[in-house]
Motif scaffolding. Structure first.
Motif, PDB file in Angstrom:
ATOM      1  N   ILE A 184       0.849  -1.198   0.000  1.00 33.37           N
ATOM      2  CA  ILE A 184       0.000   0.000   0.000  1.00 33.37           C
ATOM      3  C   ILE A 184       0.885   1.249   0.000  1.00 33.37           C
ATOM      4  N   GLY A 185       1.996   1.189   0.724  1.00 34.40           N
ATOM      5  CA  GLY A 185       2.936   2.310   0.718  1.00 34.40           C
ATOM      6  C   GLY A 185       3.494   2.573  -0.678  1.00 34.40           C
ATOM      7  N   ILE A 186       3.809   1.497  -1.407  1.00 35.41           N
ATOM      8  CA  ILE A 186       4.289   1.638  -2.783  1.00 35.41           C
ATOM      9  C   ILE A 186       3.221   2.284  -3.660  1.00 35.41           C
ATOM     10  N   ALA A 187       1.974   1.830  -3.487  1.00 38.52           N
ATOM     11  CA  ALA A 187       0.868   2.389  -4.269  1.00 38.52           C
ATOM     12  C   ALA A 187       0.713   3.883  -3.991  1.00 38.52           C
ATOM     13  N   VAL A 188       0.780   4.261  -2.723  1.00 31.36           N
ATOM     14  CA  VAL A 188       0.662   5.674  -2.356  1.00 31.36           C
ATOM     15  C   VAL A 188       1.815   6.481  -2.939  1.00 31.36           C
ATOM     16  N   PHE A 189       3.008   5.918  -2.903  1.00 30.25           N
ATOM     17  CA  PHE A 189       4.190   6.608  -3.443  1.00 30.25           C
ATOM     18  C   PHE A 189       4.005   6.934  -4.922  1.00 30.25           C
ATOM     19  N   PHE A 190       3.627   5.929  -5.704  1.00 28.66           N
ATOM     20  CA  PHE A 190       3.494   6.149  -7.146  1.00 28.66           C
ATOM     21  C   PHE A 190       2.260   6.982  -7.496  1.00 28.66           C
ATOM     22  N   ALA A 191       1.243   6.945  -6.642  1.00 27.52           N
ATOM     23  CA  ALA A 191       0.028   7.711  -6.921  1.00 27.52           C
ATOM     24  C   ALA A 191       0.172   9.185  -6.563  1.00 27.52           C
ATOM     25  N   THR A 192       0.977   9.503  -5.569  1.00 31.09           N
ATOM     26  CA  THR A 192       1.012  10.874  -5.052  1.00 31.09           C
ATOM     27  C   THR A 192       2.330  11.601  -5.289  1.00 31.09           C
ATOM     28  N   LYS A 193       3.403  10.885  -5.553  1.00 29.13           N
ATOM     29  CA  LYS A 193       4.712  11.534  -5.719  1.00 29.13           C
ATOM     30  C   LYS A 193       4.707  12.422  -6.951  1.00 29.13           C
ATOM     31  N   LYS A 194       5.003  13.702  -6.750  1.00 30.72           N
ATOM     32  CA  LYS A 194       5.015  14.638  -7.867  1.00 30.72           C
ATOM     33  C   LYS A 194       6.294  14.482  -8.683  1.00 30.72           C
ATOM     34  N   GLY A 195       6.162  14.703  -9.974  1.00 26.45           N
ATOM     35  CA  GLY A 195       7.322  14.666 -10.855  1.00 26.45           C
ATOM     36  C   GLY A 195       7.694  13.292 -11.365  1.00 26.45           C
ATOM     37  N   LEU A 196       6.913  12.263 -11.006  1.00 23.39           N
ATOM     38  CA  LEU A 196       7.219  10.922 -11.493  1.00 23.39           C
ATOM     39  C   LEU A 196       6.675  10.753 -12.906  1.00 23.39           C
ATOM     40  N   GLY A 197       7.574  10.646 -13.837  1.00 22.46           N
ATOM     41  CA  GLY A 197       7.183  10.437 -15.227  1.00 22.46           C
ATOM     42  C   GLY A 197       8.225   9.572 -15.893  1.00 22.46           C
ATOM     43  N   ASP A 198       8.433   9.773 -17.174  1.00 27.48           N
ATOM     44  CA  ASP A 198       9.405   8.966 -17.904  1.00 27.48           C
ATOM     45  C   ASP A 198      10.783   9.625 -17.981  1.00 27.48           C
ATOM     46  N   THR A 199      10.941  10.758 -17.301  1.00 27.96           N
ATOM     47  CA  THR A 199      12.227  11.452 -17.277  1.00 27.96           C
ATOM     48  C   THR A 199      13.034  11.003 -16.061  1.00 27.96           C
ATOM     49  N   ASP A 200      14.323  10.738 -16.264  1.00 26.60           N
ATOM     50  CA  ASP A 200      15.184  10.333 -15.153  1.00 26.60           C
ATOM     51  C   ASP A 200      15.311  11.468 -14.139  1.00 26.60           C
ATOM     52  N   ARG A 201      15.506  11.092 -12.871  1.00 26.84           N
ATOM     53  CA  ARG A 201      15.615  12.058 -11.787  1.00 26.84           C
ATOM     54  C   ARG A 201      16.958  11.868 -11.075  1.00 26.84           C
ATOM     55  N   HIS A 202      17.113  12.493  -9.917  1.00 25.60           N
ATOM     56  CA  HIS A 202      18.382  12.423  -9.179  1.00 25.60           C
ATOM     57  C   HIS A 202      18.669  11.008  -8.687  1.00 25.60           C
ATOM     58  N   ARG A 203      19.886  10.546  -8.935  1.00 22.99           N
ATOM     59  CA  ARG A 203      20.307   9.217  -8.484  1.00 22.99           C
ATOM     60  C   ARG A 203      20.826   9.290  -7.060  1.00 22.99           C
ATOM     61  N   ARG A 204      20.327   8.387  -6.205  1.00 19.50           N
ATOM     62  CA  ARG A 204      20.758   8.366  -4.803  1.00 19.50           C
ATOM     63  C   ARG A 204      21.796   7.279  -4.533  1.00 19.50           C
ATOM     64  N   MET A 205      21.964   6.352  -5.480  1.00 20.53           N
ATOM     65  CA  MET A 205      22.940   5.269  -5.336  1.00 20.53           C
ATOM     66  C   MET A 205      23.702   5.100  -6.641  1.00 20.53           C
ATOM     67  N   THR A 206      24.980   4.780  -6.516  1.00 22.07           N
ATOM     68  CA  THR A 206      25.749   4.427  -7.705  1.00 22.07           C
ATOM     69  C   THR A 206      25.281   3.051  -8.204  1.00 22.07           C
ATOM     70  N   PRO A 207      25.511   2.742  -9.477  1.00 20.44           N
ATOM     71  CA  PRO A 207      25.132   1.413  -9.977  1.00 20.44           C
ATOM     72  C   PRO A 207      25.722   0.269  -9.162  1.00 20.44           C
ATOM     73  N   PHE A 208      26.968   0.452  -8.680  1.00 23.38           N
ATOM     74  CA  PHE A 208      27.600  -0.607  -7.881  1.00 23.38           C
ATOM     75  C   PHE A 208      26.854  -0.830  -6.572  1.00 23.38           C
ATOM     76  N   LEU A 209      26.557   0.263  -5.862  1.00 16.27           N
ATOM     77  CA  LEU A 209      25.834   0.131  -4.593  1.00 16.27           C
ATOM     78  C   LEU A 209      24.428  -0.417  -4.809  1.00 16.27           C
ATOM     79  N   PHE A 210      23.799   0.004  -5.888  1.00 16.96           N
ATOM     80  CA  PHE A 210      22.456  -0.494  -6.191  1.00 16.96           C
ATOM     81  C   PHE A 210      22.485  -2.010  -6.379  1.00 16.96           C
ATOM     82  N   ALA A 211      23.476  -2.492  -7.149  1.00 14.21           N
ATOM     83  CA  ALA A 211      23.596  -3.934  -7.400  1.00 14.21           C
ATOM     84  C   ALA A 211      23.999  -4.689  -6.139  1.00 14.21           C
TER      85      ALA A 211
END
Length: 252
Positions: free
Chosen positions: A112-139
């Protein structure tokens, strides 16, 4: 030889097609296929194992379709996919050891938290946004967590991969969806490898459903590439909430 009758097979094929479409767009296909497999007479462990068989075909088809559309480079994801594969094996083998009851209790709240995040978070579209993790840390952090969960329990794994790509890697909705599919395929494969030793999958039925998954995933991935976030976001919200409601119902 098929483990079910002809009429039941038709129902399972229809479920596989719809699940393939949903998984290619937003995940949550298991919400359809697992209950139908249980209805067909499979015990819970067999249903989960068979679901992994047919799900492999859908996620593979979706990953290839998105790659052909230029939304993901599968070779660059090879390392992360291997991590997801190994983590899912570990998760599946730990099912009988770890206390999964508390995870099942908080899972609906997380979805439900995920649903709320995607339903209400502003600016979520098909454009990339700020990265919080490097690819290495993400993996090294996010991928094994999602992969292990896919092997341990499974429901909503695609939603968790999506959330990680959007919130931590900074990907746009369509790019996150495209990158989710290969990792979901890898963790499905790892979980299936483990289930092959501890469960009795319906191999023939799973392969037949896989053919339907291919068709559904191809249609879903093409539509997602055309519509982008306009299609993916609402379907992701609906599937996350639906899965949460089903899990809560199962607890009653």
């Amino acid at each position: 030889m098929l483990e079910v009758g002809f009429e039941t097979l038709l129902l399972l094929l229809a479920a596989g097609f719809v699940a393939g479409f949903m998984d290619a767009v937003a995940g949550g296909g298991g919400l359809i296929t697992v209950p139908v497999l249980l209805l067909a007479g499979a015990n819970p462990l067999t249903a989960l194992a068979t679901n992994k068989i047919q799900g492999l075909f859908g996620t593979a088809t979706a990953a290839l379709t998105y790659a052909r559309g230029g939304h993901v480079n599968l070779r660059e994801q090879g390392g992360a996919a291997l991590v997801a594969f190994v983590a899912a094996i570990a998760g599946a083998l730990l099912v009988s050891v770890l206390p999964t009851g508390w995870i099942r209790m908080i899972l609906p709240l997380l979805l439900i938290g995920i649903a709320v995040f995607f339903a209400t978070k502003k600016g979520l579209g098909d454009t990339d946004r700020h990265r919080r993790m490097t690819p290495f840390l993400f993996a090294a952090i996010m991928v094994p967590l999602c992969g292990a969960y896919d092997g341990l329990l499974g429901p909503g794994a695609g939603s968790f991969y999506m959330l990680a790509f959007v919130s931590m890697a900074g990907y746009g909705i369509l790019k996150a969806t495209a990158h989710t599919k290969l990792l979901n395929f890898a963790s499905n494969a790892g979980a299936l490898l483990a289930f092959a030793f501890v469960a009795t999958p319906w191999w023939a039925t799973g392969l037949a459903m896989g053919a339907a998954q291919i068709a559904g995933a191809a249609v879903g991935a093409r539509m997602a590439q055309k519509q982008g976030a306009r299609l993916i976001k609402p379907l992701l919200v609906v599937t996350s909430v639906s899965l949460a409601m089903k899990l809560l119902w199962d607890m009653i």
